[in-house]
Design a protein around this motif. Structure first.
Motif, PDB file in Angstrom:
ATOM      1  N   GLN A  84      32.540  20.758  18.911  1.00 53.84           N
ATOM      2  CA  GLN A  84      32.674  19.306  18.934  1.00 53.84           C
ATOM      3  C   GLN A  84      31.435  18.630  18.357  1.00 53.84           C
ATOM      4  O   GLN A  84      31.540  17.617  17.665  1.00 53.84           O
ATOM      5  N   SER A  85      30.243  19.177  18.628  1.00 54.98           N
ATOM      6  CA  SER A  85      29.023  18.569  18.091  1.00 54.98           C
ATOM      7  C   SER A  85      28.985  18.664  16.569  1.00 54.98           C
ATOM      8  O   SER A  85      28.504  17.752  15.890  1.00 54.98           O
ATOM      9  N   ALA A  86      29.514  19.761  16.021  1.00 57.97           N
ATOM     10  CA  ALA A  86      29.583  19.890  14.568  1.00 57.97           C
ATOM     11  C   ALA A  86      30.569  18.860  13.995  1.00 57.97           C
ATOM     12  O   ALA A  86      30.304  18.253  12.958  1.00 57.97           O
ATOM     13  N   LEU A  87      31.686  18.662  14.682  1.00 57.17           N
ATOM     14  CA  LEU A  87      32.668  17.674  14.233  1.00 57.17           C
ATOM     15  C   LEU A  87      32.082  16.271  14.260  1.00 57.17           C
ATOM     16  O   LEU A  87      32.335  15.464  13.369  1.00 57.17           O
ATOM     17  N   GLN A  88      31.268  15.979  15.272  1.00 58.72           N
ATOM     18  CA  GLN A  88      30.596  14.676  15.324  1.00 58.72           C
ATOM     19  C   GLN A  88      29.620  14.521  14.157  1.00 58.72           C
ATOM     20  O   GLN A  88      29.531  13.450  13.554  1.00 58.72           O
ATOM     21  N   ALA A  89      28.880  15.587  13.841  1.00 59.85           N
ATOM     22  CA  ALA A  89      27.949  15.535  12.706  1.00 59.85           C
ATOM     23  C   ALA A  89      28.695  15.317  11.397  1.00 59.85           C
ATOM     24  O   ALA A  89      28.172  14.693  10.472  1.00 59.85           O
ATOM     25  N   ALA A  90      29.933  15.814  11.332  1.00 58.95           N
ATOM     26  CA  ALA A  90      30.760  15.653  10.132  1.00 58.95           C
ATOM     27  C   ALA A  90      31.489  14.317  10.120  1.00 58.95           C
ATOM     28  O   ALA A  90      32.331  14.077   9.247  1.00 58.95           O
ATOM     29  N   GLY A  91      31.178  13.465  11.061  1.00 61.06           N
ATOM     30  CA  GLY A  91      31.836  12.169  11.119  1.00 61.06           C
ATOM     31  C   GLY A  91      33.319  12.275  11.405  1.00 61.06           C
ATOM     32  O   GLY A  91      34.109  11.438  10.967  1.00 61.06           O
ATOM     33  N   GLY A  92      33.720  13.325  12.138  1.00 63.39           N
ATOM     34  CA  GLY A  92      35.126  13.518  12.476  1.00 63.39           C
ATOM     35  C   GLY A  92      35.961  14.103  11.348  1.00 63.39           C
ATOM     36  O   GLY A  92      37.184  14.206  11.481  1.00 63.39           O
ATOM     37  N   GLN A  93      35.334  14.515  10.271  1.00 66.05           N
ATOM     38  CA  GLN A  93      36.058  15.038   9.106  1.00 66.05           C
ATOM     39  C   GLN A  93      36.111  16.565   9.174  1.00 66.05           C
ATOM     40  O   GLN A  93      35.189  17.254   8.742  1.00 66.05           O
ATOM     41  N   GLN A  94      37.191  17.086   9.694  1.00 65.61           N
ATOM     42  CA  GLN A  94      37.359  18.535   9.868  1.00 65.61           C
ATOM     43  C   GLN A  94      37.262  19.284   8.547  1.00 65.61           C
ATOM     44  O   GLN A  94      36.781  20.414   8.503  1.00 65.61           O
ATOM     45  N   GLN A  95      37.696  18.679   7.459  1.00 61.48           N
ATOM     46  CA  GLN A  95      37.673  19.368   6.163  1.00 61.48           C
ATOM     47  C   GLN A  95      36.249  19.713   5.729  1.00 61.48           C
ATOM     48  O   GLN A  95      36.038  20.710   5.028  1.00 61.48           O
ATOM     49  N   LEU A  96      35.256  18.934   6.156  1.00 60.31           N
ATOM     50  CA  LEU A  96      33.865  19.268   5.830  1.00 60.31           C
ATOM     51  C   LEU A  96      33.462  20.566   6.519  1.00 60.31           C
ATOM     52  O   LEU A  96      32.819  21.434   5.913  1.00 60.31           O
ATOM     53  N   LEU A  97      33.838  20.711   7.784  1.00 61.26           N
ATOM     54  CA  LEU A  97      33.523  21.936   8.522  1.00 61.26           C
ATOM     55  C   LEU A  97      34.294  23.127   7.974  1.00 61.26           C
ATOM     56  O   LEU A  97      33.761  24.238   7.899  1.00 61.26           O
ATOM     57  N   ASP A  98      35.536  22.900   7.555  1.00 62.28           N
ATOM     58  CA  ASP A  98      36.326  23.970   6.952  1.00 62.28           C
ATOM     59  C   ASP A  98      35.669  24.469   5.668  1.00 62.28           C
ATOM     60  O   ASP A  98      35.651  25.674   5.397  1.00 62.28           O
ATOM     61  N   THR A  99      35.107  23.548   4.896  1.00 61.73           N
ATOM     62  CA  THR A  99      34.426  23.922   3.659  1.00 61.73           C
ATOM     63  C   THR A  99      33.188  24.771   3.950  1.00 61.73           C
ATOM     64  O   THR A  99      32.948  25.775   3.285  1.00 61.73           O
ATOM     65  N   VAL A 100      32.416  24.383   4.961  1.00 57.03           N
ATOM     66  CA  VAL A 100      31.229  25.157   5.338  1.00 57.03           C
ATOM     67  C   VAL A 100      31.644  26.541   5.832  1.00 57.03           C
ATOM     68  O   VAL A 100      31.040  27.557   5.455  1.00 57.03           O
ATOM     69  N   LYS A 101      32.668  26.590   6.647  1.00 57.59           N
ATOM     70  CA  LYS A 101      33.147  27.867   7.180  1.00 57.59           C
ATOM     71  C   LYS A 101      33.618  28.777   6.044  1.00 57.59           C
ATOM     72  O   LYS A 101      33.310  29.980   6.032  1.00 57.59           O
ATOM     73  N   GLN A 102      34.341  28.229   5.089  1.00 54.18           N
ATOM     74  CA  GLN A 102      34.800  29.023   3.945  1.00 54.18           C
ATOM     75  C   GLN A 102      33.624  29.527   3.115  1.00 54.18           C
ATOM     76  O   GLN A 102      33.635  30.668   2.639  1.00 54.18           O
ATOM     77  N   TRP A 103      32.600  28.677   2.946  1.00 52.38           N
ATOM     78  CA  TRP A 103      31.411  29.106   2.209  1.00 52.38           C
ATOM     79  C   TRP A 103      30.736  30.289   2.908  1.00 52.38           C
ATOM     80  O   TRP A 103      30.401  31.284   2.263  1.00 52.38           O
ATOM     81  N   VAL A 104      30.560  30.183   4.223  1.00 55.99           N
ATOM     82  CA  VAL A 104      29.921  31.270   4.971  1.00 55.99           C
ATOM     83  C   VAL A 104      30.750  32.547   4.849  1.00 55.99           C
ATOM     84  O   VAL A 104      30.209  33.628   4.578  1.00 55.99           O
ATOM     85  N   GLN A 105      32.063  32.441   5.008  1.00 59.07           N
ATOM     86  CA  GLN A 105      32.934  33.619   4.961  1.00 59.07           C
ATOM     87  C   GLN A 105      33.036  34.212   3.560  1.00 59.07           C
ATOM     88  O   GLN A 105      32.960  35.424   3.397  1.00 59.07           O
ATOM     89  N   ASN A 106      33.231  33.360   2.559  1.00 56.68           N
ATOM     90  CA  ASN A 106      33.567  33.842   1.220  1.00 56.68           C
ATOM     91  C   ASN A 106      32.385  34.015   0.283  1.00 56.68           C
ATOM     92  O   ASN A 106      32.529  34.659  -0.764  1.00 56.68           O
TER      93      ASN A 106
END
Length: 129
Positions: A84-106
């Motif tokens: 939730q704290s990461a989502l708050q840092a992203a301004g509620g934009q889940q797609q930003l966190l998805d992009t970071v997660k994909q970068w870490v994974q891929n």
């Protein structure tokens, strides 16, 4: 070069530069400082810095020195990215966190055999570990 190293330089190993992998990769593949909006720019920048430092911790002595420590740390990183704290840092934009997660994974984890400290801590090198 890798084939040559395997045949003729049997004690050599191929490594990766953590700075290029993490910092430059984040600049290239992750949403920028203002992606979460100007009001969240500082929080988003702090979030990305925290993720990058977490990734660097896998590369340095004193942090993840065994495979088990690395696996636990990796799981905790993905939980942090989904928090939730990461989502708050992203301004509620889940797609930003998805992009970071994909970068870490891929882009980062796929090269783990080249940078993880616990894999190279017993190998002789001319700089550090």
């Amino acid at each position: 070069i890798k084939i040559f190293m395997g045949e003729y330089l049997t004690n050599a190993f191929d490594g990766a530069c953590g700075w290029h992998l993490v910092r430059q990769g984040c600049i290239r593949d992750c949403p920028g400082k203002n992606a979460a909006g100007k009001e969240n720019a500082e929080k988003w920048d702090q979030f990305l810095t925290h993720v990058k430092n977490w990734l660097y911790s896998w590369m340095r002595p004193g942090y993840c020195e065994t495979e088990d420590e690395y696996k636990i740390s990796k799981e905790l990183l993905f939980r942090y990215i989904s928090s939730q704290s990461a989502l708050q840092a992203a301004g509620g934009q889940q797609q930003l966190l998805d992009t970071v997660k994909q970068w870490v994974q891929n882009k980062v984890i796929v090269s783990e055999n080249h940078f993880l400290f616990y894999l190279r801590k017993h190998k002789r090198a001319f700089h550090t570990y």
